[in-house]
Design an enzyme around this catalytic site. Structure first.
Site, PDB file in Angstrom:
ATOM      1  N   LEU A  29       0.811  -1.214   0.000  1.00 21.48           N
ATOM      2  CA  LEU A  29       0.000   0.000   0.000  1.00 21.48           C
ATOM      3  C   LEU A  29       0.848   1.269   0.000  1.00 21.48           C
ATOM      4  CD1 LEU A  29      -2.701  -1.090   2.604  1.00 21.48           C
ATOM      5  CD2 LEU A  29      -2.683  -1.429   0.123  1.00 21.48           C
ATOM      6  N   GLY A  32      -1.727   6.449  -2.328  1.00 17.77           N
ATOM      7  CA  GLY A  32      -2.906   6.356  -3.198  1.00 17.77           C
ATOM      8  C   GLY A  32      -3.950   5.412  -2.606  1.00 17.77           C
ATOM      9  N   HIS A  33      -3.502   4.246  -2.118  1.00 17.26           N
ATOM     10  CA  HIS A  33      -4.450   3.303  -1.508  1.00 17.26           C
ATOM     11  C   HIS A  33      -5.065   3.909  -0.239  1.00 17.26           C
ATOM     12  CE1 HIS A  33      -1.643   0.321  -3.511  1.00 17.26           C
ATOM     13  NE2 HIS A  33      -2.813  -0.087  -3.957  1.00 17.26           N
ATOM     14  N   GLN A  57      -5.254 -12.384 -12.854  1.00 16.56           N
ATOM     15  CA  GLN A  57      -5.201 -11.186 -13.697  1.00 16.56           C
ATOM     16  C   GLN A  57      -3.800 -10.901 -14.245  1.00 16.56           C
ATOM     17  OE1 GLN A  57      -6.544  -8.721 -10.222  1.00 16.56           O
ATOM     18  NE2 GLN A  57      -5.208  -7.166 -11.087  1.00 16.56           N
ATOM     19  N   LYS A 145      -6.711   5.936 -11.541  1.00 23.15           N
ATOM     20  CA  LYS A 145      -5.431   5.639 -12.205  1.00 23.15           C
ATOM     21  C   LYS A 145      -5.611   4.439 -13.142  1.00 23.15           C
ATOM     22  CE  LYS A 145      -0.839   4.428 -12.189  1.00 23.15           C
ATOM     23  NZ  LYS A 145      -1.011   3.012 -12.335  1.00 23.15           N
TER      24      LYS A 145
HETATM   25  O1  PAF Z   1      -6.467  -2.526  -8.775  1.00 25.85           O
HETATM   26  C1  PAF Z   1      -6.078  -3.538  -8.157  1.00 25.85           C
HETATM   27  O2  PAF Z   1      -5.277  -3.460  -7.220  1.00 25.85           O
HETATM   28  C2  PAF Z   1      -6.608  -4.899  -8.569  1.00 25.85           C
HETATM   29  O3  PAF Z   1      -6.797  -4.982  -9.937  1.00 25.85           O
HETATM   30  C3  PAF Z   1      -7.888  -5.317  -7.809  1.00 25.85           C
HETATM   31  C4  PAF Z   1      -9.050  -4.390  -8.123  1.00 25.85           C
HETATM   32  C5  PAF Z   1      -7.616  -5.302  -6.307  1.00 25.85           C
HETATM   33  C6  PAF Z   1      -8.300  -6.733  -8.223  1.00 25.85           C
HETATM   34  O4  PAF Z   1      -7.302  -7.661  -7.933  1.00 25.85           O
END
Ligand code: PAF
Length: 277
Positions: A29, A32-33, A57, A145
């Site tokens: 983190l 931004g988070h 992903q 972003k």
């Molecule tokens: O933006 C991210 O960090 C990821 O794509 C998410 C939304 C947590 C899904 O794994």
């Protein structure tokens, strides 16, 4: 703040707290988070942050294995702000069996980031739907972003009639304009000094649009050349309409300029919205 690792514990904890707001993350983190969490906190009785690096992903040659995993540090940061629950499942908990069902986002999954990273948005949408089912939030916050990701998830919520409000938060930037990202830590000192150019180039393009230029293809080509001249390998710099990220007509007022480019091996993404009068 509760640190929870299993779906059963999470459901038990949240049973008495229906009014929760959710921030899904992959951890590591940064400011931004934390802004996403601050955006979430006043909107519900309980703020839930998930930390899960989602293999589904990532492409086969991407950075899944070396993606930084910093749970202890992340928890310290979240403890210092208004976060109630951290949900940090392991892979077996999130994917107890091979995931044969997935969310297929449609046309948007094949363009821009989706063209460079086939399967990426299917992976994102599928894990976010699973996380929504686990957390059952009334709202969830995502950062602009990752502009295309925001659209994919908004469409998913709308088309699958999920009872979750999607809240989009502005991109947080370093003082020199670089959009904050966990992947910025892959930059060498020299690359870090060069990296703000991406935002500058986007702003120059925005400026030209605001001054009435409609020659999108020329502006895009100039921006890509400018980046290439400084050692970047751009995948795209492109003007799109905000609603669906398709190429805009000259009459379109609500635009976004999106860019993705490699600087050495790190690949950076950024975008700026443009509102024409
Ligand atoms: O933006 C991210 O960090 C990821 O794509 C998410 C939304 C947590 C899904 O794994």
């Amino acid at each position: 703040m509760e640190l929870i690792h299993t779906v059963a514990e999470l459901r038990k904890y949240l049973r008495g707290v229906p009014n929760n707001v959710f921030v899904p993350t992959m951890g590591n983190l940064h400011e931004g988070h934390l802004r996403l969490v601050e955006e979430a906190a006043p909107r519900g009785a309980c703020t839930v942050v998930s930390i899960f690096v989602n293999r589904m992903q990532f492409g086969p040659n991407e950075d899944f294995d070396r993606y930084p995993r910093t749970l202890a540090d992340d928890c310290k940061k979240l403890e210092s702000i208004d976060c109630d629950v951290v949900f940090a499942p392991d892979e077996k908990e999130l994917y107890p069996e091979a995931q044969t069902y997935s969310v297929v986002p449609g046309d948007i999954e094949g363009i821009l980031e989706g063209a460079v990273r086939p399967g990426h948005f299917r992976g994102v949408a599928t894990v976010v739907l699973k996380l929504f089912n686990m957390v059952q939030p009334k709202a969830a916050v995502f950062g602009k972003k990752d502009y295309q990701q925001c659209l994919v998830l908004k469409n998913m919520v709308q088309q699958l009639a999920l009872p979750v409000e999607i809240i989009l938060a502005e991109t947080v930037r370093a003082e020199d304009g670089l959009a904050l990202s966990s992947r910025n830590q892959y930059l060498t000192d020299e690359q870090r000094a060069e990296a703000p150019r991406l935002y500058r180039v986007l702003n120059e393009l925005k400026h030209a649009l605001l001054h009435g230029t409609h020659a999108y293809a020329t502006l895009e080509a100039e921006a890509m050349t400018e980046l290439a001249r400084h050692g970047w390998k751009p995948d795209y710099v492109t003007v799109r309409r905000r609603a669906d990220l398709q190429p805009p007509s000259a009459a379109e007022k609500e635009l976004v300029v999106l860019a993705a480019a490699k600087l050495g091996s790190p690949r950076l993404l950024d975008n700026v919205e443009v509102e024409l009068a």
